[in-house]
Design a protein around this motif. Structure first.
Motif, PDB file in Angstrom:
ATOM      1  N   GLU B 155      23.019  38.590  75.645  1.00  0.00           N
ATOM      2  CA  GLU B 155      22.276  39.659  74.963  1.00  0.00           C
ATOM      3  C   GLU B 155      23.206  40.496  74.091  1.00  0.00           C
ATOM      4  O   GLU B 155      22.863  40.876  72.973  1.00  0.00           O
ATOM      5  CB  GLU B 155      21.572  40.542  75.999  1.00  0.00           C
ATOM      6  N   ARG B 156      24.406  40.758  74.623  1.00  0.00           N
ATOM      7  CA  ARG B 156      25.370  41.543  73.845  1.00  0.00           C
ATOM      8  C   ARG B 156      25.709  40.824  72.537  1.00  0.00           C
ATOM      9  O   ARG B 156      25.769  41.444  71.482  1.00  0.00           O
ATOM     10  CB  ARG B 156      26.659  41.739  74.630  1.00  0.00           C
ATOM     11  N   GLN B 157      25.937  39.493  72.634  1.00  0.00           N
ATOM     12  CA  GLN B 157      26.281  38.766  71.419  1.00  0.00           C
ATOM     13  C   GLN B 157      25.111  38.760  70.440  1.00  0.00           C
ATOM     14  O   GLN B 157      25.306  38.776  69.228  1.00  0.00           O
ATOM     15  CB  GLN B 157      26.690  37.324  71.727  1.00  0.00           C
ATOM     16  N   ARG B 158      23.877  38.772  70.962  1.00  0.00           N
ATOM     17  CA  ARG B 158      22.728  38.820  70.052  1.00  0.00           C
ATOM     18  C   ARG B 158      22.645  40.182  69.360  1.00  0.00           C
ATOM     19  O   ARG B 158      22.308  40.264  68.180  1.00  0.00           O
ATOM     20  CB  ARG B 158      21.433  38.504  70.813  1.00  0.00           C
ATOM     21  N   VAL B 159      22.984  41.246  70.121  1.00  0.00           N
ATOM     22  CA  VAL B 159      23.041  42.577  69.484  1.00  0.00           C
ATOM     23  C   VAL B 159      24.127  42.576  68.406  1.00  0.00           C
ATOM     24  O   VAL B 159      23.914  43.057  67.283  1.00  0.00           O
ATOM     25  CB  VAL B 159      23.323  43.687  70.520  1.00  0.00           C
ATOM     26  N   ALA B 160      25.297  41.989  68.765  1.00  0.00           N
ATOM     27  CA  ALA B 160      26.398  41.952  67.797  1.00  0.00           C
ATOM     28  C   ALA B 160      25.991  41.173  66.551  1.00  0.00           C
ATOM     29  O   ALA B 160      26.355  41.541  65.428  1.00  0.00           O
ATOM     30  CB  ALA B 160      27.635  41.328  68.438  1.00  0.00           C
ATOM     31  N   LEU B 161      25.206  40.107  66.748  1.00  0.00           N
ATOM     32  CA  LEU B 161      24.735  39.315  65.607  1.00  0.00           C
ATOM     33  C   LEU B 161      23.781  40.145  64.740  1.00  0.00           C
ATOM     34  O   LEU B 161      23.899  40.165  63.515  1.00  0.00           O
ATOM     35  CB  LEU B 161      24.035  38.050  66.122  1.00  0.00           C
TER      36      LEU B 161
END
Ligand SMILES: Nc1ncnc2c1ncn2[C@@H]1O[C@H](COP(=O)(O)OP(=O)(O)O)[C@@H](O)[C@H]1O
Ligand SMILES: [Mg+2]
Lengths: 399, 233
Positions: B155-161
């Motif tokens: 989820e964090r990486q999706r936010v970062a994306l």
């Protein structure tokens, strides 16, 4: 989520302010940072309170001192050149707008002698009624006036016989002899404990007979002390070439300088408390910065320029210290009010010109304290923020 | 088709004390707008270094005499930019996504995605709406008010994306974005990344160790001994 979402990023404020405000909240969760920033804020509060209190005490004392000096100094003193006609000059001075009273005086040194006891004194010859710089009740007509303290010491009373002696000799067949006049004491006036020498007032014609006719002076006053300073240029217009106009400010210039110096030195000395507190703030900010290294790098990668990175920590430092500053001002002003209202700081006996320390909180002093503290805190925060700004994003992002 | 990325004769040498470590020894590359390119290579071969140079986070060595060195992104020559102009360039032209999410821990998912827009000085209300839309696109519409430590790795990486794409940059630089995730989450992130890339026509440079992931990109470049060449396979 039970908590309402934060509206912070919807506010139209500059980004560094938004980041600083959020960091301010989160620093409370970090034990070290919150401890250090509490120490810094408390230190600033203590330092600011001490500054406000010290400046209020000095302002109170200075106000009293100047009040006493003003009561016994002429507001305006004009020294006429030898060539000038004093009567003509007096008329000219009286015609100036803002002058409420003016009279001729003659000043010189001499002695007053009562029952064989001489007292060195400044003799002030006056025309008309006793000048306002000799405050007191009772008659103010022509005659001899000495300070009440001197009359009390002499055990003399109104109507006692007093000799006035001039150092200027008169030639007689037996050689030079001092000039002496015997007069009845007309009254006494209140001298101030801060006067540097004693004065006696006597009628102008008697003073001229004793002291000669040189050194003629006009003393004048206005409705208030500041008005007297303002009227000086108008006076210079109407006076003959070579006349010297001095106000109470000029006459007490060295005293003013000493008072200012005293205030400045105490400001700096007590201000060192705030400096130490600001150093604690720098340490706190440095800790925040090192714990946010990679965040700062990411902000840089997203396009926050170095000056904006620096100003995040400027705002953080300012907001951390605002609380201390406000608390310090409030505590200092409240303490000053209490000390003054209930006369808590009593000065024993006749040591000083007051019997308790008066406090006056001036808005100007508060502004100076706040301004100096804010500048100091800003410099310290910029110094700490500089480290964040010079951090290269790549270095911060690599771990 | 316009050229999104052009590099000529790019060198980078680190000096560690008096030891010189040459990492990039003359990179030449051309990437067309809308292309997705995977960059592969052994660990320590300089893939991150290359992305940092292309992203204006670091500057290459100054060229030797007679040689030219050039990095041009979307028509802008990075060597001509001052630090301030580089910061603005990064904000407007690039999206970064790293192996570690690099989200700001004091801000919610939504706020993190709003940051690039606020840096650019856009209207806060529009930035807010756009961030919400982006998070919905990566399937996080019910995680808006979560802080990074309340989110899973994927989820964090999706936010970062979402954050990297917030200002719809023409170029996305992704440095092992799935390197820290379990295969399923990594798969999901990559799925979304390539989907968004295709729909928006964003140019993507994707650093990865995973041949399968690299295979999904339009083209693969190998970084070896400081130079880039096309995949032999
Ligand atoms: N700041 C630095 N100082 C010295 N050497 C560095 C620095 N940054 C990276 N390197 C070296 O450069 C090489 C390439 O690093 P990097 O670009 O991170 O490789 P990759 O991303 O391909 O694993 C490594 O050998 C690394 O040790
Ligand atoms: Mg790497």
């Amino acid at each position: 989520m039970p908590k309402a979402p934060s509206q912070l990023l919807l506010r139209p404020w500059p980004l560094p302010v938004l980041l600083a405000l959020r960091y301010l909240r989160s620093t409370r969760k970090d034990a070290y940072v919150s401890f250090l920033s509490t120490v810094a804020a408390a230190g600033i509060a203590v330092g600011v309170a001490a500054l406000v209190l010290v400046l209020a005490a000095l302002s109170g004392l200075h106000e009293r001192l100047l009040g006493q000096i003003l009561a016994t100094t002429p507001q305006i003193e004009i020294t006429l050149p030898a060539s000038a006609d004093p009567q003509e000059a007096l008329l000219a001075v009286e015609g100036v707008d803002g002058i409420s009273q003016a009279q001729r005086v003659l000043k010189g040194q001499g002695w007053v002698v009562y029952e064989g006891v001489p007292e060195a004194i400044q003799l002030v010859g006056f025309e008309g009624s006793l000048p306002p710089s000799f405050p007191g009740e009772g008659t103010r007509g022509a005659g001899l006036y000495v300070p009440r303290s001197l009359a009390d010491r002499w055990l003399a009373e109104v109507g006692s016989k007093v000799q006035v002696v001039s150092p200027r000799p008169s030639l007689s067949p037996l050689g030079p002899r001092p000039r002496v006049r015997t007069v009845l004491l007309e009254g006494v006036f209140e001298s101030s404990p801060v006067e540097t020498f004693q004065r006696a007032a006597l009628p102008l014609d008697m003073a001229e007979a004793l002291l000669g006719r040189e050194g003629r002076v006009i003393q004048a006053s206005s409705s208030d002390a500041e008005e007297a300073v303002a009227v000086v240029p108008a006076l210079q217009e109407v006076l003959p070439e070579g006349a010297r106009v001095q106000t109470w400010k000029d006459l007490n210039r060295s005293l003013y300088f000493v008072l200012r110096l005293e205030k400045t030195l105490l400001f700096v000395a007590v201000g060192l408390i705030v400096v130490v507190a600001a150093l604690a703030l720098v340490v706190g900010l440095a800790l925040v910065i090192s714990s946010k290294r990679s965040e700062i790098g990411m902000l840089g990668a997203m396009g926050v320029s170095a000056p904006r990175l620096r100003s995040i920590f400027l705002w953080l430092g300012l907001s951390l210290s605002t609380l201390g500053l406000a608390a310090g001002c409030a505590i200092g002003a409240l303490a000053a009010w209490l000390f003054d209202r209930f006369e808590l700081l009593v000065v024993p006996g006749q040591v000083m010109f007051v019997d308790y320390i008066p406090f006056r909180v001036h808005a100007g002093d508060i502004w100076m304290v706040c301004g100096a503290t804010a500048i100091l805190v800003a410099l310290c925060s910029l110094y700490a923020g500089h480290r964040a700004a010079t951090l290269k994003p790549v270095e911060a992002l690599r771990r | 088709m316009s050229v999104a990325v052009r590099a000529r004769g790019v060198y980078k040498t680190y000096t560690d004390g008096d030891r010189r470590v040459p990492v990039l020894r003359g990179i030449d590359m051309d990437v067309a707008a809308g292309e997705s390119v995977a960059i592969m290579g052994p660990s320590g071969s300089g893939k991150s270094t290359l992305l940092h140079l292309l992203g204006g986070l670091d500057r290459p060595d100054s060229p030797q005499e007679e040689e030219t060195s050039l990095i041009e992104i979307g028509g802008q020559i990075l060597g001509h930019h001052s630090e301030r102009e580089l910061a603005e360039f990064r904000n407007r032209t690039l999206g970064f996504i790293f192996q570690f999410h690099q989200l700001l821990p004091d801000f919610t998912a939504l706020e993190n995605v709003m940051i690039p827009g606020r840096i650019a000085g856009q209207d806060p209300r529009e930035v807010y709406d756009q961030a919400k839309r982006l998070l919905a696109e990566v399937g996080l519409e019910d995680r808006l008010e979560h802080f990074p430590n309340q989110l899973s790795g994927g989820e964090r990486q999706r936010v970062a994306l979402s954050r990297a794409l917030a200002l719809e940059p023409p170029l996305l630089l992704a440095d092992e974005p799935t390197g820290n995730l379990d295969p399923a989450s990594g798969e999901r992130v990559l799925e979304i990344l390539l989907d968004l890339q295709a729909r928006r026509g964003t140019t993507v440079l994707l650093v990865t160790h995973n041949p399968e992931i690299a295979g999904r990109c339009g083209r693969i470049l190998q970084l070896e001994s400081g130079v880039l060449h096309a995949d032999r396979r």
